[in-house]
Design a protein around this motif. Structure first.
Motif: not given
Lengths: 264, 264
Positions: A23-33, A65-66
């Motif tokens: 989903i758009d932006g999901a990877a970036e959001a996780v990286a940001f957190l 992710v681990a």
């Protein structure tokens, strides 16, 4: 509100990806957190895969992710049987991923269906009559039933598809034996497993997911903040109409970074 | 009592054969009844085979029988849809035998599950997830559910096996749509179809079968004489304990000739 939150419990299907699509932006959001030092656990009702399989999928989709950051119903079912039914013998109506999680927790398989103490049911997309009959025989032989989850349907590649409820219905309806334990969200078993991974009390955690009935309900029951995303099964109207509304409604997971940036 | 009887409705599984094995004296009893000019119809809850397949099995077992003397739930389901739902489109969760019976009555299949008016469910011993999912999609697309029967278990070659109830449970539990029509014994649909073949009023007919719940109950509801045989699922104790006892209890179908010879 978000500055009190140190741990995020993030749903997968409908929140991070849809089928095979990120989903758009999901990877970036996780990286940001993660860049802000937040702890994350991905919490999914999928019971037919292992954490390893899930981790490989998320990595392929570009997420950092681990395996330890993933909690599935297969994981929690295995953990439950290990803790509460030590030494029990299981029979699985489901796929290899569930068997892998049971093995990871040292839960043994019965040699024959009739020898099982527990029948463990999950989604089985390559189900055959033979497997259904073995499961039936396990229960007729005295096995209790534990289900990873009770979802009726999941979004398949070519439309909604029959989920675990179908497998459960087949066994319950033919044996008249009811399900003893259903592990999936919104159960406290899932909330506890997620909080254990985060190592935080509920008041410092937030659940983000696309389902009012499983994600938001789990968070509310456990005393956590909740954010509904509109990238999956729910609409804004459904959130407004809900008896217990989520604390926040976001268009997508990407909004978590937008909102946090506003705070600073 | 037997001298008022001109038509015999005889159950198959547990009365004439067990699995692949003819029950002792069954072929001779049928031949005896025919030699006395009695009319016979074999009435079975099997819905996954056609009359032709059943006739071939009975012939191979040494019985003198015509296709027209056989009534299965596949037959009666097809007849019901032809008469009461003319022009309807069906989707089958089941085997070729049922499809053959539907075709014999001119009942059409839908091109896709979503286009079906009726989902027809029967035992499916080579069931796959794909077929379960197609059936699920038929119902989600608006199809009503008709089941050939609702038996929970049948005696398989290696022990009791999961029957139609499993297939029904999978669909009902995942769609929340209930079964509209269940055709199998003891329904009046089955009694009517059998009496039509015999061309006799119920008071001149007797039901012989091994099941109190399906055979004896069907006969009693329709006002026919009933004889329970002990070659299948019931015992003499069960017959004695039954709320509505059968008129006669016989060790096996062979007793029909012994009893008739006594009369003469």
């Amino acid at each position: 509100m978000l500055n009190t939150i140190d741990g995020y419990i993030i749903d997968l299907d409908g929140t991070v990806y849809k089928g095979k699509q990120l989903i758009d932006g999901a990877a970036e959001a996780v990286a940001f957190l993660k860049s802000r030092g937040k702890r994350i656990v991905f919490l999914s009702n999928r019971g037919n895969i292992s954490r390893r399989m899930c981790c490989e999928k998320l990595t392929a989709l570009g997420l950092d992710v681990a395996e330890e950051e993933i909690v599935l119903t297969s994981t929690v079912t295995a953990r439950y049987l290990q803790r509460h039914m030590p030494g029990c013998r299981t029979w699985v109506l489901g796929e290899q991923g569930l068997k892998d999680e049971l093995a990871a927790y040292g839960v043994k398989e019965a040699a024959r269906p009739e020898l099982a103490d527990w029948l463990v049911i999950t989604l089985h997309e390559t189900l055959t009559y033979k497997e259904l009959n073995d499961a039936f025989r396990a229960v007729r032989g005295g096995a209790k039933i534990i289900a990873t989850n009770a979802d009726k349907t999941f979004p398949g590649d070519d439309g909604d598809a029959i989920d675990v409820a179908g497998m459960i219905g087949a066994i319950v309806h033919s044996t008249d034996v009811q399900v003893e334990v259903t592990v999936g969200k919104p159960s406290s078993l899932m909330a506890e497993a997620a909080l254990d991974v985060l190592g935080l009390p509920p008041e410092r955690c937030m659940v983000i997911g696309d389902s009012l009935a499983s994600d938001i309900e789990l968070g509310q029951r456990a005393g956590m903040m909740t954010a509904l995303v509109l990238t999956g099964s729910a609409t804004r109207e459904m959130a407004v109409a809900a008896a217990k509304q989520p604390d926040l409604v976001w268009n997508s997971l990407a909004d978590v970074s937008t909102e946090m940036e506003k705070m600073v």
